[in-house]
Design a protein around this motif. Structure first.
Motif, PDB file in Angstrom:
ATOM      1  N   LEU A 169      -5.250  -1.121 -12.692  1.00 44.34           N
ATOM      2  CA  LEU A 169      -4.747  -1.255 -14.058  1.00 44.34           C
ATOM      3  C   LEU A 169      -3.373  -0.608 -14.236  1.00 44.34           C
ATOM      4  O   LEU A 169      -2.653  -0.918 -15.184  1.00 44.34           O
ATOM      5  N   ASP A 170      -3.022   0.292 -13.347  1.00 46.38           N
ATOM      6  CA  ASP A 170      -1.758   1.021 -13.475  1.00 46.38           C
ATOM      7  C   ASP A 170      -0.574   0.257 -12.907  1.00 46.38           C
ATOM      8  O   ASP A 170       0.553   0.754 -12.963  1.00 46.38           O
ATOM      9  N   ILE A 179      -8.645  -9.074 -14.421  1.00 48.94           N
ATOM     10  CA  ILE A 179      -9.104  -8.550 -13.120  1.00 48.94           C
ATOM     11  C   ILE A 179      -8.676  -7.100 -12.967  1.00 48.94           C
ATOM     12  O   ILE A 179      -9.464  -6.236 -12.570  1.00 48.94           O
ATOM     13  N   ARG A 180      -7.422  -6.813 -13.306  1.00 43.85           N
ATOM     14  CA  ARG A 180      -6.947  -5.430 -13.181  1.00 43.85           C
ATOM     15  C   ARG A 180      -7.755  -4.490 -14.068  1.00 43.85           C
ATOM     16  O   ARG A 180      -8.036  -3.356 -13.689  1.00 43.85           O
ATOM     17  N   HIS A 181      -8.104  -4.957 -15.233  1.00 47.57           N
ATOM     18  CA  HIS A 181      -8.886  -4.129 -16.150  1.00 47.57           C
ATOM     19  C   HIS A 181     -10.295  -3.902 -15.602  1.00 47.57           C
ATOM     20  O   HIS A 181     -10.791  -2.786 -15.529  1.00 47.57           O
ATOM     21  N   TRP A 182     -10.928  -5.001 -15.190  1.00 44.68           N
ATOM     22  CA  TRP A 182     -12.313  -4.930 -14.727  1.00 44.68           C
ATOM     23  C   TRP A 182     -12.427  -4.065 -13.460  1.00 44.68           C
ATOM     24  O   TRP A 182     -13.380  -3.304 -13.301  1.00 44.68           O
ATOM     25  N   CYS A 183     -11.456  -4.198 -12.579  1.00 46.99           N
ATOM     26  CA  CYS A 183     -11.540  -3.512 -11.281  1.00 46.99           C
ATOM     27  C   CYS A 183     -10.968  -2.102 -11.316  1.00 46.99           C
ATOM     28  O   CYS A 183     -10.844  -1.462 -10.259  1.00 46.99           O
ATOM     29  N   ALA A 184     -10.617  -1.609 -12.491  1.00 46.78           N
ATOM     30  CA  ALA A 184     -10.019  -0.271 -12.550  1.00 46.78           C
ATOM     31  C   ALA A 184     -10.997   0.814 -12.099  1.00 46.78           C
ATOM     32  O   ALA A 184     -10.595   1.936 -11.814  1.00 46.78           O
ATOM     33  N   GLY A 185     -12.274   0.464 -12.036  1.00 45.31           N
ATOM     34  CA  GLY A 185     -13.259   1.437 -11.558  1.00 45.31           C
ATOM     35  C   GLY A 185     -13.452   1.397 -10.052  1.00 45.31           C
ATOM     36  O   GLY A 185     -14.300   2.116  -9.512  1.00 45.31           O
ATOM     37  N   ASN A 186     -12.707   0.561  -9.376  1.00 45.39           N
ATOM     38  CA  ASN A 186     -12.796   0.485  -7.916  1.00 45.39           C
ATOM     39  C   ASN A 186     -11.469   0.942  -7.316  1.00 45.39           C
ATOM     40  O   ASN A 186     -10.434   0.335  -7.585  1.00 45.39           O
ATOM     41  N   LEU A 187     -11.531   1.984  -6.532  1.00 48.60           N
ATOM     42  CA  LEU A 187     -10.294   2.479  -5.921  1.00 48.60           C
ATOM     43  C   LEU A 187     -10.080   1.855  -4.553  1.00 48.60           C
ATOM     44  O   LEU A 187     -11.016   1.713  -3.762  1.00 48.60           O
ATOM     45  N   CYS A 188      -8.823   1.479  -4.310  1.00 48.65           N
ATOM     46  CA  CYS A 188      -8.401   1.079  -2.975  1.00 48.65           C
ATOM     47  C   CYS A 188      -7.154   1.879  -2.668  1.00 48.65           C
ATOM     48  O   CYS A 188      -6.260   1.960  -3.499  1.00 48.65           O
ATOM     49  N   ARG A 189      -7.093   2.484  -1.499  1.00 51.88           N
ATOM     50  CA  ARG A 189      -5.922   3.290  -1.167  1.00 51.88           C
ATOM     51  C   ARG A 189      -4.982   2.556  -0.211  1.00 51.88           C
ATOM     52  O   ARG A 189      -3.892   3.019   0.051  1.00 51.88           O
ATOM     53  N   GLY A 230       0.820  -1.211   0.000  1.00 52.93           N
ATOM     54  CA  GLY A 230       0.000   0.000   0.000  1.00 52.93           C
ATOM     55  C   GLY A 230       0.850   1.254   0.000  1.00 52.93           C
ATOM     56  O   GLY A 230       0.554   2.226  -0.704  1.00 52.93           O
ATOM     57  N   GLY A 231       1.905   1.232   0.789  1.00 54.13           N
ATOM     58  CA  GLY A 231       2.792   2.395   0.839  1.00 54.13           C
ATOM     59  C   GLY A 231       3.476   2.629  -0.501  1.00 54.13           C
ATOM     60  O   GLY A 231       3.583   3.760  -0.972  1.00 54.13           O
ATOM     61  N   VAL A 232       3.918   1.545  -1.116  1.00 55.91           N
ATOM     62  CA  VAL A 232       4.558   1.654  -2.428  1.00 55.91           C
ATOM     63  C   VAL A 232       3.608   2.313  -3.420  1.00 55.91           C
ATOM     64  O   VAL A 232       3.978   3.234  -4.157  1.00 55.91           O
ATOM     65  N   VAL A 233       2.360   1.862  -3.413  1.00 57.01           N
ATOM     66  CA  VAL A 233       1.436   2.353  -4.431  1.00 57.01           C
ATOM     67  C   VAL A 233       1.060   3.818  -4.181  1.00 57.01           C
ATOM     68  O   VAL A 233       0.915   4.607  -5.118  1.00 57.01           O
ATOM     69  N   GLN A 234       0.954   4.207  -2.918  1.00 57.76           N
ATOM     70  CA  GLN A 234       0.760   5.640  -2.660  1.00 57.76           C
ATOM     71  C   GLN A 234       1.973   6.428  -3.160  1.00 57.76           C
ATOM     72  O   GLN A 234       1.841   7.516  -3.712  1.00 57.76           O
ATOM     73  N   GLY A 235       3.151   5.844  -2.969  1.00 53.70           N
ATOM     74  CA  GLY A 235       4.358   6.508  -3.450  1.00 53.70           C
ATOM     75  C   GLY A 235       4.399   6.600  -4.972  1.00 53.70           C
ATOM     76  O   GLY A 235       4.843   7.599  -5.536  1.00 53.70           O
ATOM     77  N   ILE A 236       3.893   5.562  -5.626  1.00 51.59           N
ATOM     78  CA  ILE A 236       3.841   5.575  -7.094  1.00 51.59           C
ATOM     79  C   ILE A 236       2.886   6.670  -7.570  1.00 51.59           C
ATOM     80  O   ILE A 236       3.186   7.421  -8.502  1.00 51.59           O
ATOM     81  N   GLY A 237       1.746   6.788  -6.896  1.00 46.25           N
ATOM     82  CA  GLY A 237       0.800   7.852  -7.247  1.00 46.25           C
ATOM     83  C   GLY A 237       1.426   9.228  -7.071  1.00 46.25           C
ATOM     84  O   GLY A 237       1.291  10.113  -7.927  1.00 46.25           O
TER      85      GLY A 237
END
Lengths: 87, 764, 160
Positions: free
Chosen positions: B698-699, C128-138, B662-669
């Motif tokens: 997807l990113d 899965i990554r494509h389909w779930c691109a509309g769901n954000l997880c932080r 999670g930390g990595v991905v926040q850093g990527i953003g």
């Protein structure tokens, strides 16, 4: 007797003396002694009788919340460091 | 897909020593959270509850000349309207922030609701409680505010200019008690000095000087802020809040509203992410005042726009860095100036940026100047390793530049200069036992780093990161039930599985399954004082309190068993959930059997524990990233990412990995996309998840993790906080990867496609 | 204020009738009128997917559907996922994979995963990554969420 590190912004008050041995039982006593050596330094560290807000006292690497009242073990190293909070 | 791994030696060690620690049980609150039953901030519903909405400044900087709420009050369905005039006068009252000391209360009150001037776009100026959120929104439109619009100042360096507009006419620069002669946007200046810079630079063979900038970014938790207040006529106020710290909310509301702590109970709901942004109060005092005025419960829930406009973010920053190295790659000197935006009121986390900046390295000569600067943006809040990414980004990028000059491996320069136990940090405090070198070695030796990267426009970047971690106060109450299970009440709100990582430590002491420990996060009347869930401190400190509770229960059980068996206590031991005699007469009973017996006799076994440990150690991470840059569009694709981190001891490895990922991905953003866009009038133009572009699934590739375990000698199980440091390295790792992919060095974040394209065309 | 609209729909397999204002979103109706607070509001404009529900077999963001629109429709929410035999395989694999941290996006992701696997029972990581691109997880960086959905595939296959 403790070794007190002078905060960098106060080096101008001490003629660039960065650390020195000071006599005193508590941190407050140490600051009183510093004041005798370098008049004006107390007001930079102490505000209304308390450690200035935004400062923390580290003795031998540990924060001492007792602040001015903390009894300093002989030979310990005392630092004044900007207090910080995490997230 | 590559599996995540725990370094082998540590794993063996754990298997030998521990039964519960190092396993991956299902979290105790899991079922509630996968079934939609868990109650988060906005899910609170009370009989007769009203909905509160907040009117916000349409200007970045404006004096408030008058507010007329009469028309709003007259709207059908409106039950209360409030402005800052409904708060008790802050006057010269101060707020006690614990280790931060006493600070004036007025800025804190004014940030919750502007009294005389709005200092950022979206600053709260009034609020309404009505029978439905829609009516409350309609009522907001009927409130008339007369503004005198002032020129905004939006950039940290411009704000430091002598002739900049002033955010506050009465703010003077503080230099450890000495105030500037003229008002200024620079709230404070501090400095750390170690060694002698001129000697250090004289010893260097290569010296670089660069500037680095970070845009303002937001924590981006998915759950907006929500607070529900019920103020009874007898003066007792109950609040349901999504927060990182129920006790912090209690303290803040107590101070702002000037009501006794004893009349204020804060019930923490489940929390949908915080990352530092759910430490300050926003709608909490507003909901309370509206409830008092309307004499009904009031729920104030922000929408996403409000979250972006008025909460968080972290500091935009400017960093100037000069460093020198020898031909052998030894860093001889580093001089830096850090200027961090505090937002509309003083108090950025620049001091933490200063402390962390050089901590991964042992450098003899350093000078750090730190400036806390107000601008017309929201008051900044902590964001995961607050302050550290901004400053360490600079160091890690510059080290990579030196590597290219010296033709040196990026891991080698980090190992050559890596900090060890006893090294004095730049602020004068020696490092405790830390895992800096072990972490870097593990990164150097990992399969990812050892596998060559091929292909055009591709590059591999490396960066390390340090975070100081925190100890602070935590409390738990544990009680043995008649069936041998233990209920565990704690004050730490659970944002990432900490109910379980805390419970595991108690279970380990007693040798019982973690499922037999039943943790719950309780309100401020039901457990001892507990600081926020933040500073990577919960598994460390609250876990320690649970460990102590386990030890207390253990000795009570031994005492009771000795009493039953009529032997001395030192002839009784407890292991793996079984109490036995050690005098050779082979008597034993399980905890369950003893618990049933004691319950029958009415003997209570339990403990309440409060700890304030300081030996939190520091957290280190080294990351490796492969990127591909599209030279036509400037888009940067993350091909592969490996995060290596010292966890001290991974209590629940899955949640350690989760924190790292999670930390990595926040850093990527932060590195590639995220940024607050303000127009020339200081208005935020991208206050939505569509326009504030956080990473989607997807990113990203899978984020590989390697947990290194260098036990923290300051914790009974060797735990170090793990939550924050993984956000530190990605920005520089990606910048370094881009440099090696396409030959441009980017020092301004984010490195958005347009930035990359611009840099590429400037190069050609 | 416009008169309330009468709506009859099938929600989680049960016939449900409710009155709503024409301006109320399906998400508001679910949460405020029907007390189904498992669907979360993260953005209220279709950007984050925390309110993902399945409407007549289609994955939608409940915040950008009007309550009045679902008259005669079938709506599936997180609350309806658990069957008589316990947790849905996706709920179980989310738990086993530690695919949630704060958990606020979890109901939306589980509904999105369910919708995907109904259409594509052997979805790849990329699908899965494509389909779930509309769901954000932080919180999670998506890694463990993707793994949880992949892990549910064989279990759902067995169930069939």
């Amino acid at each position: 007797m403790a070794i007190v590190h002078i905060p960098a912004l106060l080096h101008s008050l001490t003629g660039d003396v960065r650390k020195l041995e000071v006599e005193g039982r508590t941190v407050g006593d140490l600051i009183d002694q510093l004041e005798l050596l370098y008049p004006g330094i107390r007001d930079r560290l102490v505000e209304n009788g308390h450690l200035r807000s935004g400062l923390a006292i580290f003795v031998d690497g540990m924060v001492r919340r007792e602040a001015l009242e903390y009894e300093v073990p002989p030979g310990s190293e005392v630092l004044f460091v900007p207090a910080v909070a995490g997230g | 897909m590559n599996p995540t791994e725990v370094m082998e030696p540590a794993k063996t060690d754990v298997e030998k020593k521990y039964k519960v620690i190092g396993t991956r049980p299902i979290r105790h609150d899991g079922v509630d959270k996968v079934t939609g039953r868990a109650v988060y901030g906005a899910d609170v519903q009370l009989p007769g509850m009203l909905h509160g909405k907040v009117l916000r400044s349409p200007h970045a900087h404006a004096n408030i000349k008058s507010i007329n709420t009469a028309k709003a009050e007259a709207l059908y369905g409106v039950k209360a309207v409030m402005t800052a005039a409904d708060f008790p006068d802050a006057g010269s009252r101060t707020a006690n922030l614990g280790e931060l000391g006493e600070v004036p209360l007025k800025p804190m009150c004014d940030n919750v609701m502007a009294s005389d001037k709005a200092v950022y776009h979206g600053h709260a100026v009034a609020a309404v409680a009505a029978t439905s959120p829609h009516i409350a929104e309609e009522a907001l439109k009927l409130i008339e505010v007369d503004y005198e619009v002032l020129p905004p100042v939006m950039d940290v360096l411009k704000a430091m200019d002598e002739d900049s507009p002033l955010v506050h006419e009465d703010l003077y620069t503080d230099e450890l008690g000495e105030k500037s002669s003229k008002p200024s946007n620079v709230a404070s200046h501090t400095r750390h000095v170690k060694g002698d810079l001129s000697q250090g630079f004289a010893a260097a063979d290569h010296v670089l000087e660069r500037e680095y900038r970070c845009a303002t970014v937001h924590q981006g938790y998915i759950e907006p802020h929500a607070a529900t207040a019920m103020w009874n006529p007898d003066g007792y106020l109950t609040m349901w809040v999504t927060t990182q710290g129920a006790f912090t909310v209690r303290t803040s509301v107590h101070q702002i509203l000037d009501i006794p702590v004893s009349k204020l109970k804060v019930i923490p709901t489940e929390i949908g992410g915080g990352f530092g942004g759910k430490i300050p109060v926003y709608g909490e005092p507003v909901a309370a005042v509206l409830s008092r005025k309307a004499r009904r419960p009031v729920k104030v829930v922000m929408d996403r726009t409000e979250v972006f406009l008025a909460t968080g973010p972290t500091s935009g920053s400017y960093v100037k860095l000069k460093m020198g190295v020898t031909n052998e790659g030894r860093i001889t000197a580093a001089e830096t100036m850090l200027a961090y935006e505090a937002g509309g009121y003083p108090g950025s986390i620049v001091a933490l940026g200063g402390i962390c900046m050089f901590a991964p390295y042992n450098i003899d000569n350093t000078t750090i100047d730190m400036y806390d600067v107000v601008v017309n943006k929201p008051k900044t809040a902590a964001y995961r390793a607050p302050g550290a990414p901004n400053s360490e980004f600079a160091v890690e990028c510059m080290l990579d530049e030196f590597c290219q000059i010296l033709d040196m491996d990026p891991m080698e320069i980090r190992l050559k200069n890596g900090a060890k136990e006893g090294d004095i940090q730049s602020h004068g405090i020696p490092h405790p036992r830390i895992g800096c070198l072990e972490t870097t070695e593990a990164a150097r030796d990992c399969e990812h780093y050892q596998t060559p990267l091929e292909g055009p426009n591709r590059g591999r970047g490396v960066a390390s990161g340090y975070w100081v971690n925190a100890g602070l106060t935590s409390s738990v109450t544990a009680r043995l039930n008649g069936d041998g299970t233990v209920t565990l009440q704690e004050g730490s709100t659970d944002i990432g599985g900490t109910r379980t990582s805390i419970a595991m430590q108690l279970a380990e002491v007693l040798g019982i399954p973690v499922e037999d420990v039943v943790p719950s996060v309780v309100d401020t009347d039901s457990v001892g004082y507990t600081e926020v869930t933040g500073g990577s401190r919960v598994t460390f400190a609250t876990g320690w309190a649970a460990y102590n509770a386990g030890q207390a229960i253990k000795s009570q059980l031994i005492e009771q068993a000795a009493e039953i068996w009529k032997v001395d206590e030192d002839q009784v031991s407890l292991a793996d959930g079984v109490i036995t005699t050690t005098n050779g007469d082979s008597r034993s009973m399980t905890i369950k059997e003893l618990a049933a017996d004691l319950s029958q006799k009415g003997i209570d076994v339990g403990s309440r524990e409060t700890v304030t440990p300081q030996n939190h150690g520091g957290a280190y991470a080294t990351h490796v990233v492969d990127v591909e840059v599209d030279p036509d569009t400037g888009k940067v694709t993350i091909l592969r990412y490996t995060a290596v981190q010292d966890a001290g001891r991974a209590i629940h490895p899955s949640y350690v990995e989760g924190q790292m990922q999670g930390g990595v991905v926040q850093g990527i953003g932060w590195a590639l996309n995220e940024e607050y866009f303000y127009n020339k009038d200081g208005l935020l133009m991208n206050a939505s998840f569509l326009d504030y572009r956080m990473p989607t699934s997807l990113d990203l590739p899978m984020i590989e993790t390697i947990i290194v375990e260098v036990p923290n000698p300051g914790h009974p199980y060797g735990v170090r906080g793990v939550g924050e440091v993984p956000i530190v390295p990605p920005q520089a790792a990606i910048s370094n990867a881009i440099a090696r992919a396409v030959g441009v060095r980017l020092g301004d974040l984010p490195m958005s496609p347009q930035t990359v394209v611009k840099a590429l065309s400037a190069k050609s | 204020m416009a008169a309330k609209v009468h709506v009859a729909a099938t929600i989680n397999g049960e016939p449900v009738e409710f009155l709503c204002e024409p301006r109320q979103s399906l998400l508001e109706v679910l949460r405020d009128e029907l007390k189904l607070t498992g669907s979360k509001e993260g953005c209220n404009n279709g950007n984050c997917g925390a309110c993902s529900v399945i409407l007549d077999g289609l994955l939608v963001d409940a915040c950008i559907v009007l309550g009045a629109e679902v008259d005669g429709c079938t709506v599936e929410t997180i609350e309806g996922l658990m069957g008589s035999e316990g947790l849905h395989p996706l709920q179980q694999t989310f738990l086993e994979n530690a695919a949630l941290q704060c958990g606020i996006c979890t109901p939306g992701f589980i509904m999105a995963g369910k919708s995907l696997l109904e259409k594509n029972p052997q979805a790849s990581e990329g699908d899965i990554r494509h389909w779930c691109a509309g769901n954000l997880c932080r919180c999670t960086g998506y890694d463990k969420i993707v793994r949880a959905i992949l892990d549910a595939e064989p279990q759902l296959e067995v169930k069939k």
